[in-house]
Write a protein that holds these residues in place. Structure first.
Motif, mmCIF file in Angstrom:
data_model
loop_
_atom_site.group_PDB
_atom_site.id
_atom_site.type_symbol
_atom_site.label_atom_id
_atom_site.label_comp_id
_atom_site.label_asym_id
_atom_site.label_seq_id
_atom_site.Cartn_x
_atom_site.Cartn_y
_atom_site.Cartn_z
ATOM 1 N N SER A 126 40.273 35.061 41.389
ATOM 2 C CA SER A 126 40.654 35.080 39.971
ATOM 3 C C SER A 126 41.135 36.457 39.548
ATOM 4 N N ASN A 152 35.500 34.057 35.009
ATOM 5 C CA ASN A 152 34.667 33.298 34.086
ATOM 6 C C ASN A 152 33.469 32.738 34.846
ATOM 7 N N GLU A 153 32.573 32.114 34.118
ATOM 8 C CA GLU A 153 31.318 31.630 34.696
ATOM 9 C C GLU A 153 31.550 30.718 35.903
ATOM 10 N N GLU A 154 32.585 29.887 35.796
ATOM 11 C CA GLU A 154 32.834 28.906 36.855
ATOM 12 C C GLU A 154 33.200 29.553 38.194
ATOM 13 N N ASP A 155 33.585 30.820 38.147
ATOM 14 C CA ASP A 155 33.909 31.511 39.392
ATOM 15 C C ASP A 155 32.654 31.815 40.225
ATOM 16 N N ASP A 210 35.136 41.095 32.936
ATOM 17 C CA ASP A 210 34.974 39.847 32.182
ATOM 18 C C ASP A 210 36.291 39.253 31.691
ATOM 19 N N LYS A 211 37.319 40.082 31.646
ATOM 20 C CA LYS A 211 38.632 39.542 31.260
ATOM 21 C C LYS A 211 39.306 38.819 32.420
ATOM 22 N N TYR A 212 38.764 38.999 33.607
ATOM 23 C CA TYR A 212 39.410 38.443 34.803
ATOM 24 C C TYR A 212 38.654 37.263 35.404
#
Lengths: 291, 339
Positions: free
Chosen positions: B79, B196-199, B192-194
């Motif tokens: 990501s 998300n939780e799902e990562d 955090d801009k790059y």
């Protein structure tokens, strides 16, 4: 326990591992026609992992998916003889010339067509290309996690799959949510051999095209035993955009191919002179032996 | 924009060798393309990492530092790079062909719909004329790799869809400091801009990584010595050659028995069996037991004062001479002729 629906990705490949003398043409280049077509070795390791899940848990189905020309249906039969439940052959002239990106696009659409699924398993890489790309690319296109270089699938629960991975210098155990795509390393256990019972059961498993080409009439047999059908999927069946397939859908192009000419083992005898050694080094750089 | 990027892999807080080799190559490519070289480092506890990287001629280091980013995991690293590459639009991205690089590069290539060539043995800038489209391309990356079980060498290009991505195995390229005083800039990413939780859905339960060991089996090039090398001291020449051309050092049983070299490097029937691309036999007579462990090598060079040594019968090149003369010359002419 919920069902576990496994799709095994398998590829038929020319056996490049033992390019013997008879596989070389007079000019020293490879005679591809002389190489036997085999079940890609790491895909067999993958199939074994799927079959072990089937041995261990209830309500497991193992479906083979292969992409290739008509004769790749042999791979599906090989899988059925070892314990898989059914198979799909993704075949269409429009796939010709696809690189790994276009291939993974087609495979991901075929998986969506076969869906629902919980686990997709394939070998880490195929021996004709050694790229190891199609697995991760298909996972990305399916929007699911990938776990590469699996050596053993330790546990499958309703929610997740626990996998032991083989890394360069060690092992790592990870837990990934279902659905997940797993690629299997060659250090995983070898695939079981064909089972006589399954050979009897599936020896007439054929695709529609194979049935049309056969001299015997299998139609009635297949009507009575639908499990003998190997389903063919075309570009239209998976609703693929042809611009994403074949040469037009492949960002990589082969600019040129050089055959590696294997010379007869008549050694070049050199002296330790500067000139002899420099010439040898230049030759080695030229033919990519040293970088 | 339009620069050469190298994904730098981190192992225990250090950048791994293959990444430094790629920075060395990347610097040369960037010079030829008259663009900049940028490094991407993703991990945790990356303090002073720039000191390790700038001397390779890195103009910008993108650093994503977060405790969730080490050890490596595919999804968050992918990501970060996807977004970074969408912003920065590199023309070339290089990855080590390691278990990490070969895992993440295809994921990114798929997300960006760009081409990726695995395990390149050579990277060269060149042009291409597409006859069908009547279109000329300048400054493309020629990605050269063996294919079809090593029986052909293919040159791959990605004319339209960039970045042009490639992976390269460790030891294929040379590692060389560009300028010890080189200074670039640091670009710290707001993680955090790059991601998300799902990562972070994949959990690492256990990791067991061993210290780096000698890997003769996996080496593409092997420089092996026999009793004829004469002493452990003389074996240093073999290590010098292996260092320069990117190989490992092995020995025959006679050399191991004479304590010229350690046992784990023994090649032959009672040691390891190897099938490298190039096997350089130095002062090895070539007993049948030794040949059994190396006769599948794609190319064999024998350096021996005895022209009648049995190993010469399976060699592609036989150099009649003493290793103390021949090896320094090989190093010299390799350095002169390699790019």
């Amino acid at each position: 326990m919920k069902n576990i629906r496994i799709i095994v990705l398998a590829k038929q490949v020319p056996d490049t591992r033992n390019v013997g003398k008879d596989a070389m043409k007079a000019d020293g280049t490879v005679n591809r026609a002389a190489l036997p077509a085999i079940f890609n070795p790491e895909d067999l390791n993958a199939l074994e992992q799927a079959l072990r899940i089937k041995d261990k848990y209830k309500n497991v189905t193992v479906t083979l998916l292969t992409m290739g020309p008509g004769r790749a249906a042999e791979i599906i039969r090989e899988g059925l003889y070892r314990g898989a439940d059914n198979g799909f052959l993704l075949t269409d002239r429009k796939f010709a010339g696809s690189d790994t990106l276009a291939t993974s696009y087609a495979i991901s659409l075929a998986i969506k067509k076969i869906a629902p699924f919980d686990i997709v398993i394939s070998g880490r890489q195929a021996i004709d290309g050694d790229t190891a790309q199609v697995g991760p690319q298909a996972a990305e296109k399916l929007g699911i996690a990938q776990v590469t270089y699996a050596e053993e699938i330790l546990e499958v629960t309703d929610k997740d799959v626990t996998i032991k991975r083989r890394l360069e210098r060690g092992i790592e155990t990870v837990k990934a949510p279902r659905p997940v795509l797993i690629t299997v390393h060659s250090s995983a256990p070898k695939c079981r051999t064909r089972n006589a019972k399954f050979i009897m059961k599936y020896k007439h498993a054929l695709t529609v095209t194979e049935m049309q080409d056969a001299t015997t009439d299998y139609e009635k047999l297949h009507q009575n035993r639908p499990y003998l059908d190997i389903e063919e999927l075309s570009v239209d069946d998976i609703k693929a955009d042809v611009n994403w397939l074949g040469l037009s859908g492949s960002p990589t192009k082969v600019k040129s191919i050089e055959n590696v000419v294997l010379q007869a083992k008549d050694a070049k005898i050199l002296t330790d002179s500067n000139n002899d050694i420099e010439e040898m080094i230049k030759e080695l750089i030229e033919n990519h032996t040293i970088g | 924009m339009n620069n050469v990027f190298v994904y730098c892999e981190i192992d225990e807080g250090n950048v791994v060798d293959v990444s430094l080799e790629l920075l060395t190559k990347g610097r040369k490519l960037a010079n030829e393309l008259k663009c900049q070289l940028e490094a991407v480092v993703i991990g945790d506890e990356l303090k002073n990492i720039e000191k390790e990287l700038f001397p390779y001629g890195v103009d910008t280091i993108h650093i994503a530092e977060d405790k969730r980013l080490y050890p490596f995991q595919t999804l968050p690293h992918a990501s970060i790079m996807k977004k970074l590459f969408e912003d920065e639009k590199p023309q070339i991205v290089l990855f080590g062909a390691t278990s990490i690089g070969r895992d993440i590069a295809p994921r990114i290539a798929s997300a960006m719909r760009c081409g990726l060539t695995a395990d390149c043995t050579s990277l060269v800038i060149g042009e291409h004329f597409d006859k069908k489209a009547n279109k000329e391309y300048k400054n493309l990356l020629y990605q050269i790799r063996p294919a079809f079980g090593g029986n052909i060498i293919a040159t791959i290009i990605n004319p339209e869809m960039h970045p042009q991505m490639a992976t390269v195995r460790e030891g294929v390229m040379k590692k060389e400091i560009y300028d010890a005083k080189y200074k670039g800039k640091i670009h710290k990413l707001e993680v955090d801009k790059y991601v998300n939780e799902e990562d972070f859905v994949v959990k690492i339960i256990e990791r067991h990584i061993e210290a780096k060991k000698v890997d003769i089996k996996g080496a593409q090039i092997i420089v092996a010595g026999g009793y004829g090398v004469g002493s452990a001291e003389n074996f240093k020449l073999l290590y010098d050659l292996a260092d320069v051309i990117g190989g490992e050092v092995g020995g025959s049983r006679a050399a191991v028995d004479a304590n010229f070299i350690e046992h784990e490097r023994q090649i032959g029937q009672t040691g390891v069996t190897v099938r490298p691309k190039l096997y350089i036999a130095c002062g090895i007579s070539g007993a049948v037991q030794h040949r059994a462990g190396m006769d599948q090598s794609a190319m064999i060079i024998s350096i021996n004062t005895d022209i009648k040594a049995p190993i010469n019968s399976i060699a592609d090149y036989v150099i009649e001479g003493d290793i103390s003369d021949v090896i320094p010359k090989m190093i010299k002419y390799y350095k002169k002729n390699s790019k």
